[in-house]
Design a protein around this motif. Sequence first.
Motif, PDB file in Angstrom:
ATOM      1  N   GLU A 142       0.887  -1.165   0.000  1.00 56.58           N
ATOM      2  CA  GLU A 142       0.000   0.000   0.000  1.00 56.58           C
ATOM      3  C   GLU A 142       0.921   1.210   0.000  1.00 56.58           C
ATOM      4  OE1 GLU A 142      -3.448   2.244   2.570  1.00 56.58           O
ATOM      5  OE2 GLU A 142      -2.042   0.936   3.614  1.00 56.58           O
ATOM      6  N   VAL A 143       0.790   2.075  -1.008  1.00 53.29           N
ATOM      7  CA  VAL A 143       1.697   3.201  -1.187  1.00 53.29           C
ATOM      8  C   VAL A 143       0.887   4.491  -1.202  1.00 53.29           C
ATOM      9  CG1 VAL A 143       3.448   4.202  -2.701  1.00 53.29           C
ATOM     10  CG2 VAL A 143       3.250   1.712  -2.507  1.00 53.29           C
ATOM     11  N   VAL A 144       1.270   5.425  -0.339  1.00 54.86           N
ATOM     12  CA  VAL A 144       0.603   6.732  -0.264  1.00 54.86           C
ATOM     13  C   VAL A 144       1.665   7.817  -0.272  1.00 54.86           C
ATOM     14  CG1 VAL A 144      -1.365   5.784   1.017  1.00 54.86           C
ATOM     15  CG2 VAL A 144       0.529   6.822   2.274  1.00 54.86           C
ATOM     16  N   GLY A 145       1.251   9.041  -0.633  1.00 56.78           N
ATOM     17  CA  GLY A 145       2.224  10.117  -0.673  1.00 56.78           C
ATOM     18  C   GLY A 145       1.611  11.476  -0.426  1.00 56.78           C
ATOM     19  N   ALA A 146       2.474  12.417  -0.033  1.00 57.97           N
ATOM     20  CA  ALA A 146       2.064  13.799   0.223  1.00 57.97           C
ATOM     21  C   ALA A 146       3.265  14.712   0.026  1.00 57.97           C
ATOM     22  CB  ALA A 146       1.514  13.953   1.642  1.00 57.97           C
ATOM     23  N   ALA A 147       2.975  15.974  -0.269  1.00 52.84           N
ATOM     24  CA  ALA A 147       4.036  16.957  -0.491  1.00 52.84           C
ATOM     25  C   ALA A 147       4.631  17.474   0.813  1.00 52.84           C
ATOM     26  CB  ALA A 147       3.509  18.117  -1.327  1.00 52.84           C
ATOM     27  N   ALA A 148       4.000  17.178   1.937  1.00 51.80           N
ATOM     28  CA  ALA A 148       4.524  17.604   3.237  1.00 51.80           C
ATOM     29  C   ALA A 148       4.615  16.397   4.158  1.00 51.80           C
ATOM     30  CB  ALA A 148       3.629  18.671   3.861  1.00 51.80           C
ATOM     31  N   VAL A 149       5.727  16.251   4.854  1.00 52.31           N
ATOM     32  CA  VAL A 149       5.937  15.095   5.726  1.00 52.31           C
ATOM     33  C   VAL A 149       4.880  15.026   6.836  1.00 52.31           C
ATOM     34  CG1 VAL A 149       7.598  16.120   7.341  1.00 52.31           C
ATOM     35  CG2 VAL A 149       7.743  13.691   6.794  1.00 52.31           C
ATOM     36  N   ARG A 203       1.087  12.715   6.526  1.00 53.25           N
ATOM     37  CA  ARG A 203       1.024  11.257   6.331  1.00 53.25           C
ATOM     38  C   ARG A 203      -0.388  10.703   6.509  1.00 53.25           C
ATOM     39  NH1 ARG A 203       3.465   6.684  10.266  1.00 53.25           N
ATOM     40  NH2 ARG A 203       2.470   4.920   9.262  1.00 53.25           N
ATOM     41  N   ALA A 204      -1.085  11.096   7.556  1.00 56.19           N
ATOM     42  CA  ALA A 204      -2.410  10.532   7.821  1.00 56.19           C
ATOM     43  C   ALA A 204      -3.387  10.806   6.686  1.00 56.19           C
ATOM     44  CB  ALA A 204      -2.963  11.071   9.138  1.00 56.19           C
ATOM     45  N   GLY A 205      -3.223  11.896   5.985  1.00 57.12           N
ATOM     46  CA  GLY A 205      -4.104  12.228   4.877  1.00 57.12           C
ATOM     47  C   GLY A 205      -3.480  12.038   3.517  1.00 57.12           C
ATOM     48  N   ALA A 206      -2.340  11.347   3.459  1.00 50.02           N
ATOM     49  CA  ALA A 206      -1.643  11.147   2.187  1.00 50.02           C
ATOM     50  C   ALA A 206      -2.515  10.359   1.216  1.00 50.02           C
ATOM     51  CB  ALA A 206      -0.320  10.430   2.423  1.00 50.02           C
ATOM     52  N   ALA A 207      -2.400  10.688  -0.062  1.00 48.70           N
ATOM     53  CA  ALA A 207      -3.212  10.057  -1.104  1.00 48.70           C
ATOM     54  C   ALA A 207      -2.560   8.783  -1.629  1.00 48.70           C
ATOM     55  CB  ALA A 207      -3.424  11.037  -2.252  1.00 48.70           C
ATOM     56  N   SER A 208      -3.391   7.846  -2.028  1.00 47.66           N
ATOM     57  CA  SER A 208      -2.919   6.596  -2.611  1.00 47.66           C
ATOM     58  C   SER A 208      -2.182   6.875  -3.924  1.00 47.66           C
ATOM     59  CB  SER A 208      -4.117   5.682  -2.873  1.00 47.66           C
ATOM     60  OG  SER A 208      -3.699   4.474  -3.445  1.00 47.66           O
ATOM     61  N   ILE A 209      -1.111   6.110  -4.164  1.00 42.75           N
ATOM     62  CA  ILE A 209      -0.337   6.219  -5.406  1.00 42.75           C
ATOM     63  C   ILE A 209      -0.330   4.845  -6.072  1.00 42.75           C
ATOM     64  CG2 ILE A 209       1.883   6.753  -6.452  1.00 42.75           C
ATOM     65  CD1 ILE A 209       2.584   8.309  -3.885  1.00 42.75           C
ATOM     66  N   TYR A 259       6.937  13.039  -0.276  1.00 44.56           N
ATOM     67  CA  TYR A 259       7.170  11.936   0.667  1.00 44.56           C
ATOM     68  C   TYR A 259       6.245  10.778   0.329  1.00 44.56           C
ATOM     69  CZ  TYR A 259       9.528  15.738   2.913  1.00 44.56           C
ATOM     70  OH  TYR A 259      10.368  16.801   3.151  1.00 44.56           O
ATOM     71  N   ILE A 260       6.797   9.573   0.337  1.00 49.65           N
ATOM     72  CA  ILE A 260       6.050   8.363   0.018  1.00 49.65           C
ATOM     73  C   ILE A 260       6.187   7.390   1.189  1.00 49.65           C
ATOM     74  CG2 ILE A 260       5.897   6.365  -1.516  1.00 49.65           C
ATOM     75  CD1 ILE A 260       7.002   8.162  -3.748  1.00 49.65           C
ATOM     76  N   TRP A 261       5.034   6.880   1.683  1.00 52.22           N
ATOM     77  CA  TRP A 261       5.016   5.891   2.755  1.00 52.22           C
ATOM     78  C   TRP A 261       4.523   4.568   2.190  1.00 52.22           C
ATOM     79  CZ3 TRP A 261       3.503  10.929   3.318  1.00 52.22           C
ATOM     80  CH2 TRP A 261       4.174  11.694   4.284  1.00 52.22           C
ATOM     81  N   VAL A 262       5.119   3.465   2.657  1.00 48.58           N
ATOM     82  CA  VAL A 262       4.763   2.140   2.155  1.00 48.58           C
ATOM     83  C   VAL A 262       4.432   1.222   3.321  1.00 48.58           C
ATOM     84  CG1 VAL A 262       5.499   0.163   0.779  1.00 48.58           C
ATOM     85  CG2 VAL A 262       6.333   2.457   0.201  1.00 48.58           C
ATOM     86  N   GLY A 263       3.235   0.703   3.290  1.00 46.66           N
ATOM     87  CA  GLY A 263       2.782  -0.348   4.196  1.00 46.66           C
ATOM     88  C   GLY A 263       2.363  -1.513   3.317  1.00 46.66           C
ATOM     89  N   GLY A 264       1.362  -2.268   3.766  1.00 47.47           N
ATOM     90  CA  GLY A 264       0.898  -3.362   2.924  1.00 47.47           C
ATOM     91  C   GLY A 264      -0.025  -4.296   3.652  1.00 47.47           C
ATOM     92  N   SER A 265      -0.404  -5.336   2.946  1.00 48.15           N
ATOM     93  CA  SER A 265      -1.289  -6.337   3.540  1.00 48.15           C
ATOM     94  C   SER A 265      -0.757  -7.736   3.269  1.00 48.15           C
ATOM     95  CB  SER A 265      -2.709  -6.185   2.995  1.00 48.15           C
ATOM     96  OG  SER A 265      -2.726  -6.356   1.598  1.00 48.15           O
TER      97      SER A 265
END
Length: 145
Positions: free
Chosen positions: A86-93, A96-102, A116-122
């Motif tokens: 699961e990959v999400v991103g935002a222009a401000a660090v 994160r909680a409101g980052a959009a899916s990529i 900034y890009i955050w990666v989690g997953g299932s």
Amino acid sequence: MCIRDSLTITLDASQNAIAFGNVSANTPSGIVLDANGVDNTNTGTTTNVARFNLGGANNSVSVYYDATVTLTETEAGVETITMTPEVVGAAAVANRAGAASIASAGTVTLVSAAYYIWVGGSLPQMVNKPTGTYAGTFNISVEYN
């Protein structure tokens, strides 16, 4: 032709691994490590999402990553689990909680020379999964549009 600042992607120094924590071999439903950090399901107590820091010109960038990651049991190397990133991103660090899916091959736009890009997953349910430590490699790349 347009020459832009170098585009960089670096793994953050502190958020540098995807970790689901210690889970039970008999977890009856799926495990979710929420990339936004707000809704984990069936994870262990110590979890971590990975963060990638992009730097470069204030332009649009395509993001490419693996659709799935094979996690292999590290001792015997026979058993595997498939992780769906699961990959999400935002222009401000701070967002994160409101980052959009990529989506893979999706486009993001650097703002103030950063993104900034955050990666989690299932993971699937773990019923009767052999115990052990499972590890794998997540690949991600970026390029200017």
